[in-house]
Motif scaffolding. Structure first.
Motif, PDB file in Angstrom:
ATOM      1  N   LEU A  29       0.887  -1.241  -0.010  1.00 47.07           N
ATOM      2  CA  LEU A  29       0.235  -0.001   0.022  1.00 47.07           C
ATOM      3  C   LEU A  29       0.767   1.167  -0.058  1.00 47.07           C
ATOM      4  O   LEU A  29       0.433   2.212  -0.840  1.00 47.07           O
ATOM      5  CB  LEU A  29      -1.049   0.044   1.299  1.00 47.07           C
ATOM      6  CG  LEU A  29      -1.795   1.144   1.355  1.00 47.07           C
ATOM      7  CD1 LEU A  29      -2.789   1.389   0.111  1.00 47.07           C
ATOM      8  CD2 LEU A  29      -2.735   1.133   2.727  1.00 47.07           C
ATOM      9  N   GLY A  32      -0.326   4.922  -0.905  1.00 48.09           N
ATOM     10  CA  GLY A  32      -1.592   4.943  -1.409  1.00 48.09           C
ATOM     11  C   GLY A  32      -1.557   5.301  -2.730  1.00 48.09           C
ATOM     12  O   GLY A  32      -2.542   5.440  -3.501  1.00 48.09           O
ATOM     13  N   LEU A  35      -2.461   2.713  -5.346  1.00 47.56           N
ATOM     14  CA  LEU A  35      -3.752   2.306  -5.163  1.00 47.56           C
ATOM     15  C   LEU A  35      -4.518   3.705  -5.759  1.00 47.56           C
ATOM     16  O   LEU A  35      -5.768   3.527  -6.570  1.00 47.56           O
ATOM     17  CB  LEU A  35      -4.268   2.124  -3.750  1.00 47.56           C
ATOM     18  CG  LEU A  35      -5.736   1.977  -3.496  1.00 47.56           C
ATOM     19  CD1 LEU A  35      -6.246   0.934  -4.185  1.00 47.56           C
ATOM     20  CD2 LEU A  35      -6.016   1.693  -2.021  1.00 47.56           C
ATOM     21  N   VAL A  50      -5.815  -5.116  -2.141  1.00 43.35           N
ATOM     22  CA  VAL A  50      -4.796  -4.491  -1.423  1.00 43.35           C
ATOM     23  C   VAL A  50      -4.148  -5.519  -0.305  1.00 43.35           C
ATOM     24  O   VAL A  50      -4.763  -5.637   0.422  1.00 43.35           O
ATOM     25  CB  VAL A  50      -4.882  -3.125  -1.207  1.00 43.35           C
ATOM     26  CG1 VAL A  50      -3.439  -2.513  -0.408  1.00 43.35           C
ATOM     27  CG2 VAL A  50      -5.493  -2.358  -2.254  1.00 43.35           C
ATOM     28  N   GLU A  52      -1.230  -5.576   2.320  1.00 43.03           N
ATOM     29  CA  GLU A  52      -0.153  -4.586   3.226  1.00 43.03           C
ATOM     30  C   GLU A  52       0.198  -5.406   4.484  1.00 43.03           C
ATOM     31  O   GLU A  52      -0.571  -5.801   5.426  1.00 43.03           O
ATOM     32  CB  GLU A  52      -0.651  -3.277   3.559  1.00 43.03           C
ATOM     33  CG  GLU A  52       0.352  -2.368   4.243  1.00 43.03           C
ATOM     34  CD  GLU A  52       1.736  -2.183   3.944  1.00 43.03           C
ATOM     35  OE1 GLU A  52       2.672  -2.622   4.278  1.00 43.03           O
ATOM     36  OE2 GLU A  52       1.588  -1.741   2.463  1.00 43.03           O
ATOM     37  N   ILE A  58      -1.744   0.942   6.950  1.00 47.82           N
ATOM     38  CA  ILE A  58      -3.329   1.120   6.622  1.00 47.82           C
ATOM     39  C   ILE A  58      -3.880   2.190   7.423  1.00 47.82           C
ATOM     40  O   ILE A  58      -4.668   3.013   6.961  1.00 47.82           O
ATOM     41  CB  ILE A  58      -3.980  -0.284   6.734  1.00 47.82           C
ATOM     42  CG1 ILE A  58      -3.208  -1.303   5.883  1.00 47.82           C
ATOM     43  CG2 ILE A  58      -5.329  -0.161   6.847  1.00 47.82           C
ATOM     44  CD1 ILE A  58      -3.514  -2.915   6.040  1.00 47.82           C
ATOM     45  N   ILE A  61      -3.223   5.550   6.340  1.00 50.52           N
ATOM     46  CA  ILE A  61      -4.000   5.735   4.866  1.00 50.52           C
ATOM     47  C   ILE A  61      -5.243   6.110   5.064  1.00 50.52           C
ATOM     48  O   ILE A  61      -5.966   7.054   4.640  1.00 50.52           O
ATOM     49  CB  ILE A  61      -3.539   4.615   3.964  1.00 50.52           C
ATOM     50  CG1 ILE A  61      -2.302   4.673   3.563  1.00 50.52           C
ATOM     51  CG2 ILE A  61      -4.518   5.198   2.749  1.00 50.52           C
ATOM     52  CD1 ILE A  61      -1.474   5.827   2.903  1.00 50.52           C
ATOM     53  N   ARG A  62      -5.845   5.393   6.102  1.00 56.50           N
ATOM     54  CA  ARG A  62      -7.231   5.915   6.698  1.00 56.50           C
ATOM     55  C   ARG A  62      -7.267   6.999   7.621  1.00 56.50           C
ATOM     56  O   ARG A  62      -8.386   7.673   7.510  1.00 56.50           O
ATOM     57  CB  ARG A  62      -7.679   4.520   7.690  1.00 56.50           C
ATOM     58  CG  ARG A  62      -8.125   3.068   6.663  1.00 56.50           C
ATOM     59  CD  ARG A  62      -8.559   2.524   7.726  1.00 56.50           C
ATOM     60  NE  ARG A  62      -9.244   1.109   6.771  1.00 56.50           N
ATOM     61  CZ  ARG A  62      -9.109  -0.055   7.251  1.00 56.50           C
ATOM     62  NH1 ARG A  62      -8.498  -0.230   8.365  1.00 56.50           N
ATOM     63  NH2 ARG A  62      -9.456  -0.814   6.449  1.00 56.50           N
ATOM     64  N   LEU A  73      -8.806   4.120   0.655  1.00 53.44           N
ATOM     65  CA  LEU A  73      -9.419   2.991   1.296  1.00 53.44           C
ATOM     66  C   LEU A  73     -10.973   3.043   1.512  1.00 53.44           C
ATOM     67  O   LEU A  73     -11.340   2.015   1.897  1.00 53.44           O
ATOM     68  CB  LEU A  73      -8.531   2.661   2.421  1.00 53.44           C
ATOM     69  CG  LEU A  73      -7.055   2.198   2.448  1.00 53.44           C
ATOM     70  CD1 LEU A  73      -6.220   2.050   3.725  1.00 53.44           C
ATOM     71  CD2 LEU A  73      -7.180   0.987   1.594  1.00 53.44           C
ATOM     72  N   VAL A  78     -12.609  -1.324  -3.047  1.00 57.10           N
ATOM     73  CA  VAL A  78     -11.258  -1.740  -2.354  1.00 57.10           C
ATOM     74  C   VAL A  78     -11.575  -2.605  -1.186  1.00 57.10           C
ATOM     75  O   VAL A  78     -12.219  -2.376  -0.272  1.00 57.10           O
ATOM     76  CB  VAL A  78     -10.367  -0.528  -1.994  1.00 57.10           C
ATOM     77  CG1 VAL A  78      -9.094  -1.092  -1.210  1.00 57.10           C
ATOM     78  CG2 VAL A  78     -10.166   0.294  -3.204  1.00 57.10           C
ATOM     79  N   VAL A  80      -8.740  -4.254   1.704  1.00 56.67           N
ATOM     80  CA  VAL A  80      -7.632  -4.320   2.069  1.00 56.67           C
ATOM     81  C   VAL A  80      -7.375  -5.289   3.213  1.00 56.67           C
ATOM     82  O   VAL A  80      -8.339  -5.874   3.854  1.00 56.67           O
ATOM     83  CB  VAL A  80      -7.168  -2.925   2.666  1.00 56.67           C
ATOM     84  CG1 VAL A  80      -8.025  -2.530   4.142  1.00 56.67           C
ATOM     85  CG2 VAL A  80      -5.741  -2.891   3.055  1.00 56.67           C
TER      86      VAL A  80
END
Length: 182
Positions: A29, A32, A35, A50, A52, A58, A61-62, A73, A78, A80
């Motif tokens: 990931l 990002g 993605l 995805v 990771e 994660i 990115i969230r 995400l 998507v 993950v």
């Protein structure tokens, strides 16, 4: 610099046959960018998986880093998974139209030693097995990796090496993308 990730996805799509509702696997990931490029460039009916290995990435990115890539995400296309890409490929029965590896800096520049096994013989076989007929593997690399290219061929994949430059912050950066068709 997200230019190389976007370029990789663009070049991959140019090589892919027009699959209906493509299923894409992204290994790594990172921030990002790969993605986001996949979400922007693949058709709206795509499914993107995805993988990771680092759960904190994660969460970043969230959270705070999501703004850099328009919160990829949160996109309903998507899914993950927190796991190792090699272990995921060992256990999945799903087949993919495209597999994109953006793990570390390619086959020869690893952040985590365990990531190296995806570029070895068994890993190349797992990657081949994960592809649907005419599916394509794309591997981002910071440099040429002739041994990896040979391994792809040995495992029934037809490799193509593409080198390109990106201008970033006043510097010219060279990258290699390996494409391999099943």
């Amino acid at each position: 610099n997200a230019g190389s990730e976007k370029k990789m996805v663009e070049m991959l799509i140019e090589r892919l046959p027009p699959f209906p509702s493509p299923i894409v696997l992204i290994g790594g990931l990172g921030m990002g960018f790969t993605l986001r490029a996949a979400l922007d460039l693949f058709p709206s009916d795509s499914r993107i998986f995805v993988i990771e290995i680092v759960p904190e990435i994660i969460e970043w990115i969230r959270g705070i880093l999501g703004e850099l890539t328009n919160h990829p995400l949160a996109d309903s296309r998507v899914e993950v998974n927190v796991c190792d890409i090699y272990e995921f490929l060992e256990t999945t029965t799903r087949k993919f139209n495209a597999v994109i590896l953006d793990v570390d800096n390619g086959p020869g520049a690893l952040s985590l030693e365990q990531n190296g096994r995806i570029y070895e013989d068994d890993g190349c076989q797992l990657l081949r097995n994960a592809l649907k007929p005419d599916g394509i593997l794309a591997v981002w690399s910071a440099r040429e990796e002739e041994e990896f290219e040979a391994k792809l061929s040995q495992h029934g994949l037809k490799p193509e090496k593409s080198t390109f430059r990106i201008d970033a912050s006043g510097r010219r950066l060279n990258y290699v993308i390996y494409f391999a068709r099943k």
